[in-house]
Design an enzyme around this catalytic site. Structure first.
Site, PDB file in Angstrom:
ATOM      1  N   TYR A   1     -10.295  24.848  24.523  1.00  0.00           N
ATOM      2  CA  TYR A   1      -9.346  24.676  25.638  1.00  0.00           C
ATOM      3  C   TYR A   1      -8.026  24.186  25.063  1.00  0.00           C
ATOM      4  CZ  TYR A   1      -7.640  22.691  30.110  1.00  0.00           C
ATOM      5  OH  TYR A   1      -6.921  22.376  31.232  1.00  0.00           O
TER       6      TYR A   1
ATOM      7  N   GLY B   1       1.571  15.656  26.243  1.00  0.00           N
ATOM      8  CA  GLY B   1       0.170  15.295  26.397  1.00  0.00           C
ATOM      9  C   GLY B   1      -0.118  14.996  27.846  1.00  0.00           C
ATOM     10  N   SER B   2       0.180  13.752  28.261  1.00  0.00           N
ATOM     11  CA  SER B   2      -0.031  13.378  29.659  1.00  0.00           C
ATOM     12  C   SER B   2       0.850  14.187  30.597  1.00  0.00           C
ATOM     13  CB  SER B   2       0.252  11.880  29.841  1.00  0.00           C
ATOM     14  OG  SER B   2      -0.654  11.111  29.077  1.00  0.00           O
TER      15      SER B   2
ATOM     16  N   PHE C   1      -4.446  18.882  18.714  1.00  0.00           N
ATOM     17  CA  PHE C   1      -5.717  18.184  18.964  1.00  0.00           C
ATOM     18  C   PHE C   1      -6.734  19.084  19.660  1.00  0.00           C
ATOM     19  CE2 PHE C   1      -2.325  14.835  19.660  1.00  0.00           C
ATOM     20  CZ  PHE C   1      -2.329  14.386  18.339  1.00  0.00           C
TER      21      PHE C   1
ATOM     22  N   ARG D   1     -13.175  15.358  33.441  1.00  0.00           N
ATOM     23  CA  ARG D   1     -13.205  13.888  33.498  1.00  0.00           C
ATOM     24  C   ARG D   1     -14.608  13.374  33.816  1.00  0.00           C
ATOM     25  NH1 ARG D   1      -7.394  14.381  36.479  1.00  0.00           N
ATOM     26  NH2 ARG D   1      -6.202  14.428  34.533  1.00  0.00           N
TER      27      ARG D   1
ATOM     28  N   ARG E   1     -35.529  -8.852  15.572  1.00  0.00           N
ATOM     29  CA  ARG E   1     -34.761  -9.801  14.733  1.00  0.00           C
ATOM     30  C   ARG E   1     -35.166 -11.230  15.072  1.00  0.00           C
ATOM     31  NH1 ARG E   1     -32.223 -12.625  11.402  1.00  0.00           N
ATOM     32  NH2 ARG E   1     -29.986 -12.436  10.972  1.00  0.00           N
TER      33      ARG E   1
ATOM     34  N   GLN F   1     -21.878  -6.434  18.397  1.00  0.00           N
ATOM     35  CA  GLN F   1     -21.888  -7.886  18.258  1.00  0.00           C
ATOM     36  C   GLN F   1     -23.320  -8.424  18.193  1.00  0.00           C
ATOM     37  OE1 GLN F   1     -19.042  -9.438  17.829  1.00  0.00           O
ATOM     38  NE2 GLN F   1     -19.881 -11.509  17.633  1.00  0.00           N
TER      39      GLN F   1
ATOM     40  N   GLY G   1     -23.720  -8.496  11.440  1.00  0.00           N
ATOM     41  CA  GLY G   1     -23.188  -7.766  10.294  1.00  0.00           C
ATOM     42  C   GLY G   1     -23.781  -6.393  10.141  1.00  0.00           C
TER      43      GLY G   1
ATOM     44  N   GLU H   1      -8.794  14.041  28.310  1.00  0.00           N
ATOM     45  CA  GLU H   1      -8.823  14.492  29.712  1.00  0.00           C
ATOM     46  C   GLU H   1      -7.891  13.662  30.598  1.00  0.00           C
ATOM     47  OE1 GLU H   1     -10.159  17.106  29.604  1.00  0.00           O
ATOM     48  OE2 GLU H   1     -12.156  17.183  28.789  1.00  0.00           O
TER      49      GLU H   1
END
Length: 775
Positions: free
Chosen positions: A169, A177-178, A204, A290, A315, A384, A388, A411
């Site tokens: 597309y 863009g927008s 893009f 969207r 864990r 989070q 690590g 979109e």
């Protein structure tokens, strides 16, 4: 579609739900099987609250199994190697995922937006960029299916639905863009009208350089949205080239490049829809896009939630599983709530789009904004929780986080979504000041003279294609058109008579003076359905109205006959086809316009419209054709005398059509034409042709009983003709026994005395046939 999915899956996707269980979490980038299955089961329970149908639950199950077996085990490798899994996409298409919205006649599934949202969410659980590319591919296929010509549909859709060919597309440009309506790429007509030359670049583009077909938006006319048209351009077309693959944060399992057009020549048959419809096509496609990108965000977030739950259970910290800490439980609960809220918003928006709800645009913008932002936050929360390890590429969370980040940009950026949401809130809020102003305007309109109504409508139509907010202008036009209809016909539904002829005359003459009739036809597709109904009533009244021997509307159309071409071409757009047909009939009911149509290519072009696959639209074309032939018999008789061979050649093609509706309607028209006394000479010429007799004899054996009966009425004209030619007599005589046997059994169950008498007369006529005398 469900049956197709079942056939396609066979036993391959019904393997163990724990297919990934032999792979450890940190090496494969996929969750352990038992927890994944449990999480998927929990998600299915949530689906029950949305009242999914049994079909939708099975779509989800097939897509989820494909994601677990075909996507998740390989997605880390595809990301690391920047590999585009074309063969996997083809296997997805084997399940029907290559043409979700495409009609079944072209190999598609014919599913709804809600069905597709469920499928894309499940696929994204395994690999976000692969599912997202499939959503783009489906968006292009749906545009071809909805707006393409019969040739384009048959040429492109079978290969797209099977994913033998992939589609991209092309809307975004380096400088737009927008603000998509500001695109600069041009498509200029070649001298002599042989096609278009495309120049410019798109940025893009997912699938760039690999996809086989590119749906391209380019400027064919004026600045703004009304100057944009859509084209299909095939890979390998001279002048088409691609930039280097972009190095991206995420979405590495699909290529992204610039697409460059340097004097790319395409035929007129490569244009999708009419000139100037490209922006409308692009925007309508984006509402669905969207929803899809929101669904892909949910699938990725669900994977991260599942992974975080699995990790925190295994864990250990401070002597117990991390999942037992209240802080972890609160975080997991918030993540699950966010995913479910996003899921419900996206599915509610999809249902609104399927229902063509007036709130669909705001629902889609809200769902996209909320789901993409919130689900990205879920991936961050999951990272989070893994500490690590979440930051390492050996674990999948950071990859899903990278992949989901771009969804707030695609979109339409989420900043643009907020603009759309605010605009739609203003439009839908009856207490908003703008709406109050419109209400006050409506009140004032009832006190203004009709000429002012026309002038204001003309000004609004002039602004409509250039407005950043065309919906607001369309609302203003809705009130103006309704007031004009009231002024002409009163409060009752518009009819043939004007309740206020003085007001109607003023409107008619002012419409001719300002060019309002041209405005109405040019911008019909930008109005809502009720406004189009009012417009059709006003247009018809202006065309019919007369004052002291003057027909202002008729005169205007004869001077601006491009209106007729625009209305006739409107049959190709299902959204406005019936309104265009009604206005076209209002025009051709006037004898001078009927003569103009018969003298132009429009009349012969009508035969092509009779083969439209849309039943309702094709039936409307037949109504137009019949109206022209029955209202203007002397004109038709004269036309047939001059164009007999061409006319009946086209008619014969209709009678041989594979389309049942086309054959039946054509037979009915032929019967009326041959039985019309003003066409006696034409009738004699037609029934003297032995090929026509053979065709009618074949139609007597048509699989459809209704067509057999229509053919019978035409066949009796051949038999009853007292001046049958020698070839006609010979073919009837040589088939005498077969015909008598067939006719004796023909529709014996029909309880109709007149039909029985007619059949008896024909049987007697054939029984008495003798060989044609020798010369």
């Amino acid at each position: 579609m469900l049956a197709a999915l079942a056939r396609a899956t066979g036993g391959r996707l019904r393997s163990s739900a724990a297919a990934l269980g032999t792979r450890t979490f940190h090496l494969t980038g996929s969750t352990a099987a038992a927890e994944a299955a449990e999480a998927q089961c929990a998600a299915t329970q949530a689906d029950a609250d949305f009242d999914l149908t049994e079909d939708q639950r099975q779509f989800k199950q097939v897509a989820a199994t494909f994601a677990r077996e075909e996507l998740a085990p390989f997605s880390a490798e595809w990301d690391a190697k920047h590999h585009f899994p074309v063969e996997t996409i083809k296997r997805a298409a084997d399940l029907g995922f290559g043409g979700l919205y495409v009609g079944e006649d072209m190999g598609g599934a014919g599913l709804t937006r809600l069905d597709a949202a469920i499928i894309f969410e499940s696929l994204s659980w395994g690999c976000v960029p692969t599912a997202a590319f499939l959503s783009i591919h489906n968006m292009v296929a749906s545009v071809v299916d909805r707006y393409g010509t019969a040739r384009q549909r048959s040429m492109y859709l079978p290969a797209l639905t099977s994913a033998e060919h992939l589609a991209s597309y092309c809307l975004t440009e380096p400088g737009s863009g927008s603000d998509a309506a500001a695109l600069k790429m041009t498509a200029k007509r070649e001298a002599g009208g042989g096609g278009y030359v495309l120049n410019g670049a798109k940025a893009f583009i997912s699938g760039g350089g690999v996809s086989d077909v590119y749906l391209v938006m380019a400027r064919t006319g004026q600045a703004g949205p009304k100057g944009i048209s859509a084209f299909l351009v095939e890979k390998g077309t001279p002048g088409l080239s691609f930039g280097k693959p972009e190095l991206k944060l995420g979405w590495n399992a699909q290529p992204t490049t610039a697409v460059v057009f340097d004097d790319v020549r395409v035929g007129e048959d490569s244009r999708v829809g009419q000139e100037g419809e490209g922006f409308k096509i692009a925007m309508q496609a984006l509402d669905g896009g969207r929803i899809n990108i929101g669904a892909c965000s949910i699938g990725g977030a669900q994977f991260c939630l599942d992974s975080a739950r699995e990790y925190t259970r295994s864990r250990q910290a401070f002597g117990s599983p991390v999942s037992q800490f209240q802080a972890t439980q609160f975080r997991i609960a918030d993540m699950a709530t966010t995913v479910q809220a996003s899921r419900l918003m996206v599915r509610h928006a999809a249902a609104a789009l399927d229902a063509r709800s007036p709130t669909a645009t705001i629902e889609c913008a809200m769902a996209k904004r909320f789901a993409t932002d919130s689900c990205y936050n879920v991936t961050n929360e999951a990272l989070q929780l893994l500490g690590g390890y979440g930051y390492l590429q050996e674990y999948p969370i950071e990859r899903y986080m990278r992949d989901l980040r771009v969804h707030s940009i695609l979109e339409g950026t989420n900043e643009v979504m907020r603009i759309i949401i605010n605009r739609e809130l203003d439009r839908l809020d009856p207490n908003h000041s703008a709406c109050n102003q419109s209400s006050r305007l409506l009140g004032r309109l009832r006190t203004k003279d009709p000429a002012q109504l026309v002038q204001q409508a003309h000004q609004a139509f002039t602004r409509l294609p250039y407005e950043a907010n065309p919906e607001r202008v369309a609302d203003e036009l809705a009130k103006l058109l309704h007031s004009m209809k009231d002024a002409m016909f009163g409060e009752e539904e518009a009819g043939q008579q004007h309740s206020n002829k003085d007001a109607a005359l003023i409107i008619a003459y002012e419409a001719v003076s300002t060019g309002l009739l041209t405005d109405m036809v040019s911008y019909l597709g930008m109005l809502e359905f009720e406004s189009r109904k009012d417009l059709v009533a006003i247009f018809g009244a202006i065309v019919r109205i007369e004052h002291n021997g003057d027909f202002p509307g008729l005169r205007y159309i004869l001077e601006n006959d491009q209106i007729l071409v625009t209305l006739f071409d409107g049959y190709d757009d299902p959204e406005i086809a019936l309104q265009c047909g009604a206005m076209f009939r209002d025009c051709i009911r006037q004898e001078p316009i009927a003569q103009l149509v018969l003298d132009s290519a429009i009349f012969t072009d009508m035969f092509g419209k009779l083969e439209l696959t849309n039943f309702e639209v094709a039936s409307d074309v037949f109504a137009t054709f019949k109206d022209l032939m029955t209202r203007h018999k002397p004109l038709i008789a004269h036309f047939l005398a001059d164009n007999y061979a061409e006319f009946f050649k086209l008619f014969t093609e209709l009678l041989r059509s594979d389309n049942y509706v086309t054959r039946r309607q054509s037979l009915k028209l032929l019967g009326e034409l041959l039985l019309d006394r003003s066409n006696v000479k034409i009738m004699m010429q037609y029934v003297a042709d032995v090929d026509n007799l053979c065709l009618m004899m074949n139609l007597l054996k048509d699989p459809s009983r209704s067509i057999q009966f229509e053919a019978f009425h035409v066949f009796k004209v051949f038999v009853a003709n007292p001046n049958k030619t020698k070839p006609v007599i010979e073919i009837l005589y040589n088939n005498k026994e077969k015909l008598l046997k067939y006719l004796n059994d023909f529709h014996n169950d029909r309880d109709d005395e007149q039909f029985k008498e007619e059949k008896a007369v024909i049987i007697k006529e054939i029984s008495l046939l003798q060989p044609a005398p020798s010369q």
